[in-house]
Design a protein around this motif. Sequence first.
Motif, short mmCIF file in Angstrom:
data_model
loop_
_atom_site.label_atom_id
_atom_site.label_comp_id
_atom_site.label_asym_id
_atom_site.label_seq_id
_atom_site.Cartn_x
_atom_site.Cartn_y
_atom_site.Cartn_z
N LEU B 207 -16.90 15.15 23.47
CA LEU B 207 -16.56 16.42 23.07
C LEU B 207 -16.93 16.40 21.83
O LEU B 207 -16.75 15.57 20.93
N GLN B 208 -17.35 17.84 21.34
CA GLN B 208 -17.91 17.73 20.04
C GLN B 208 -17.44 19.03 19.35
O GLN B 208 -17.16 19.98 20.20
N TRP B 209 -17.70 19.18 18.10
CA TRP B 209 -17.25 20.42 17.57
C TRP B 209 -18.26 20.88 16.47
O TRP B 209 -19.05 20.19 15.95
N VAL B 210 -18.79 22.14 16.46
CA VAL B 210 -19.63 22.91 15.52
C VAL B 210 -19.35 22.85 14.23
O VAL B 210 -18.36 23.53 13.68
N THR B 211 -19.94 21.97 13.42
CA THR B 211 -19.49 21.84 11.98
C THR B 211 -20.49 22.94 10.98
O THR B 211 -19.85 23.20 10.02
N PHE B 222 -27.08 31.85 21.39
CA PHE B 222 -26.78 30.37 22.18
C PHE B 222 -25.21 30.53 22.25
O PHE B 222 -24.75 29.55 23.19
N GLY B 223 -24.46 31.55 21.55
CA GLY B 223 -22.92 31.43 21.81
C GLY B 223 -22.39 30.54 21.17
O GLY B 223 -21.21 30.08 21.58
N LEU B 224 -22.96 30.03 19.98
CA LEU B 224 -22.15 29.02 19.08
C LEU B 224 -21.58 29.47 17.77
O LEU B 224 -22.56 30.32 17.16
N ALA B 225 -20.71 29.15 17.08
CA ALA B 225 -20.07 29.73 16.10
C ALA B 225 -19.49 28.51 15.45
O ALA B 225 -18.92 27.38 16.05
N ALA B 226 -19.28 28.17 14.42
CA ALA B 226 -18.53 27.23 13.50
C ALA B 226 -17.25 27.05 13.98
O ALA B 226 -16.71 28.08 14.13
N GLY B 227 -16.87 25.64 14.07
CA GLY B 227 -15.33 25.37 14.66
C GLY B 227 -15.51 25.43 16.22
O GLY B 227 -14.29 24.95 16.83
N ASP B 228 -16.42 25.85 16.95
CA ASP B 228 -16.35 25.67 18.49
C ASP B 228 -16.43 24.25 18.94
O ASP B 228 -16.94 23.77 18.37
N VAL B 229 -15.79 24.21 20.06
CA VAL B 229 -15.68 23.01 20.85
C VAL B 229 -16.80 22.90 21.82
O VAL B 229 -16.62 23.97 22.68
N VAL B 230 -17.48 21.89 22.11
CA VAL B 230 -18.48 21.95 23.28
C VAL B 230 -18.33 20.55 23.86
O VAL B 230 -17.80 19.63 23.26
N ILE B 231 -18.98 20.47 25.03
CA ILE B 231 -18.77 19.13 25.47
C ILE B 231 -20.27 18.68 26.09
O ILE B 231 -21.00 19.82 26.69
N THR B 232 -20.74 17.60 25.78
CA THR B 232 -22.08 17.18 26.10
C THR B 232 -22.17 16.03 27.05
O THR B 232 -21.45 14.97 26.92
N LYS B 464 -33.57 24.24 13.36
CA LYS B 464 -31.99 23.54 13.42
C LYS B 464 -31.20 25.13 13.80
O LYS B 464 -31.39 25.93 12.94
N VAL B 465 -30.23 24.86 14.84
CA VAL B 465 -29.48 25.98 14.86
C VAL B 465 -28.07 25.39 14.41
O VAL B 465 -27.39 26.18 13.75
N ALA B 466 -27.61 24.55 15.22
CA ALA B 466 -26.23 24.03 14.77
C ALA B 466 -26.08 22.35 14.79
O ALA B 466 -26.84 21.72 15.50
N ARG B 467 -25.19 21.93 14.13
CA ARG B 467 -24.77 20.80 13.83
C ARG B 467 -23.41 20.32 14.62
O ARG B 467 -22.37 21.04 14.25
N LEU B 468 -23.46 19.08 15.45
CA LEU B 468 -22.15 19.04 15.95
C LEU B 468 -21.46 17.80 15.81
O LEU B 468 -22.46 16.80 15.38
N GLU B 469 -20.15 17.40 15.51
CA GLU B 469 -19.68 16.24 15.33
C GLU B 469 -18.67 15.70 16.41
O GLU B 469 -18.12 16.74 16.95
N PRO B 470 -18.79 14.43 16.58
CA PRO B 470 -17.93 13.94 18.01
C PRO B 470 -16.55 13.95 17.63
O PRO B 470 -15.94 13.74 16.34
#
Lengths: 138, 476
Positions: B207-211, B222-232, B464-470
């Motif tokens: 589980l990650q969030w867009v930083t 891609f439907g990504l915005a800062a603060g969004d949560v994704v799962i990989t 580069k489009v987005a950075r994610l943190e776990p």
Amino acid sequence: MDPHWRHFEHKADIGLCGCGPTLASAFEQAALALTAVVTEPQRVEAQRRIEIRCQAPDIELLLYDWLNAVILQMATRKWLFGHSQVAIDGLQLRATLWGEPVAAARHRPAVEPKGATLTALSVEQLPDGWCARCVVDV
Amino acid sequence: MRRADLEQVDRYCWRLAPHGEMRVPAIFYASAELIDGMDDKVFEQAVNVASLPGIVKASYAMPDAHWGYGFPIGGVAAFDAEQGGVVSAGGVGFDISCGVRTLHTGLQVQDVQSSKRLLADELYRTVPAGVGSTGHISLNHKEMVAMLKGGARWAVGQGFGWPEDLERTEEQGCMAGADPKRVSADARRRQRDEMGTLGSGNHYLELQWVTDIFDQSIADAFGLAAGDVVITIHCGSRGLGHQIGTEFLREMAITASDFGIRLPDRELACAPIHSEVGEHYLGAMRAGINCALANRQIITHLVRRAFKQVLPQARLELLYDVSHNTCKLESHLIDGQQRQLYVHRKGATRAFGPGHPGLPAAYRQVGQPVLIGGSMGTCSYVLAGTSEAEELSFSSACHGAGRAMSRRAALRQWRGRQLVDELANRGILIRSPSMRGVAEEAPGAYKDVTEVVDAAELAGLARKVARLEPLLCVKG
């Protein structure tokens, strides 16, 4: 040479090496090194046994086939093997393996081997014995 | 190899001119620091690949390249079947179609913080992970054949996921040309109880969030915005792919000399594409790709089920699914001519640029999502394919950080329990059946993924489009 095994460095995966006074004992030690990729071999009890046979066009591929045959048994039976007895006649191998089903709490298995590879694959006769080596993909 | 032995084409591109048996140059995309950190074996293997029959343009190494099996991991090479080109089991790897799938959750980071622990436990309970684990699905012969032919499409047909998932999966979820007859009984036996399992090693569910967002317009697409949560999800074709790799590597090693192929190293085992062995391998390998696509699709279904228990308001829509161990027949422009080439990507991600017809309509204007996995405690990235990558690398980019140290060295340096506690203090929850496995996969055992991704971007391979943190990670 006393029978022994060790792991050697490979960045992505694990190199294993089995050595012994005879070719068969080097192969037995290589199988122990394989088990040690997953868990400490002394944690594996000899509850049940299975037989394996393989043959190959050369001695390196016989090692490849032997380790992959053990991996196939580990994967399909969900077992670990703590001991083996190998007999090699030319390019034919017969082996008995002793082991038990994986018990997560006791074995604390680290990683599953996907396959023994042709990378760094060698079977070498030394003045006092044999060494069998290869890299295992995990 | 020393940097001085390479010709520096530009800041992030290095070339080794053909010499000896090489038919084409070897090209390395990396910063000077990454080049210095690469194992000598990477250079040796890239050179060996350059000597194979029918290779086109160059043997490429991505910024995360490291010692592999015949091909370097992070290696890309394309072969022309009409020019005697080959297919190599080592050039695909044992974990056929290992890949990464990222799903949106529709949630923001603040929505999940209070449920994180519950969600970690539920995901760990729902998705089988680790050595000896089995799935909840057991396939009979007929179902196995259908799965090997249908991939994720089969899985969706069985109720594992949504039809719209397929649009956002490479090959629309089903690799054409799969031939289940070429998949041995042993390979099928190995897979029988492993559908919907994560596996072990570097495979994970995170589980990650867009930083950070680096490119707003592509992120919007891609439907990504800062603060969004994704799962990989990171996993592959499980036992079936491993067994196909094992069997064909052996067969190719034995038969190579029958085809007059001189292997600089046995591990480079390969066969002409137009040969019985080559065609059988392609049929089996494509079935392996379908197995991986079906596996990730089933895990997607399980993840959705776990979310329903803990965060029912989440809607898990697929962002994209990429495979990074494949050989695919693709059309590429070579000297102004479209040619059909068999592109091997071993630890490399396909990265089609804007306008490519193989992309879903939603991404066609901006390029393919390129999903770059991290390593538990480190960040991950979403990139987008570029037009330049077609010329640079047959539209390929890196796939992850790549290991910086062996598993043994990691075990000497870290303890699993200690790592889990340290990561928990940083707000990252780990669930794993094996503390030794956690230690072997310590974040510090990997290269700096940011350095790899920056090099890929600066070399022009991807943007580069987005950075994610776990936030939490289930490790196999």
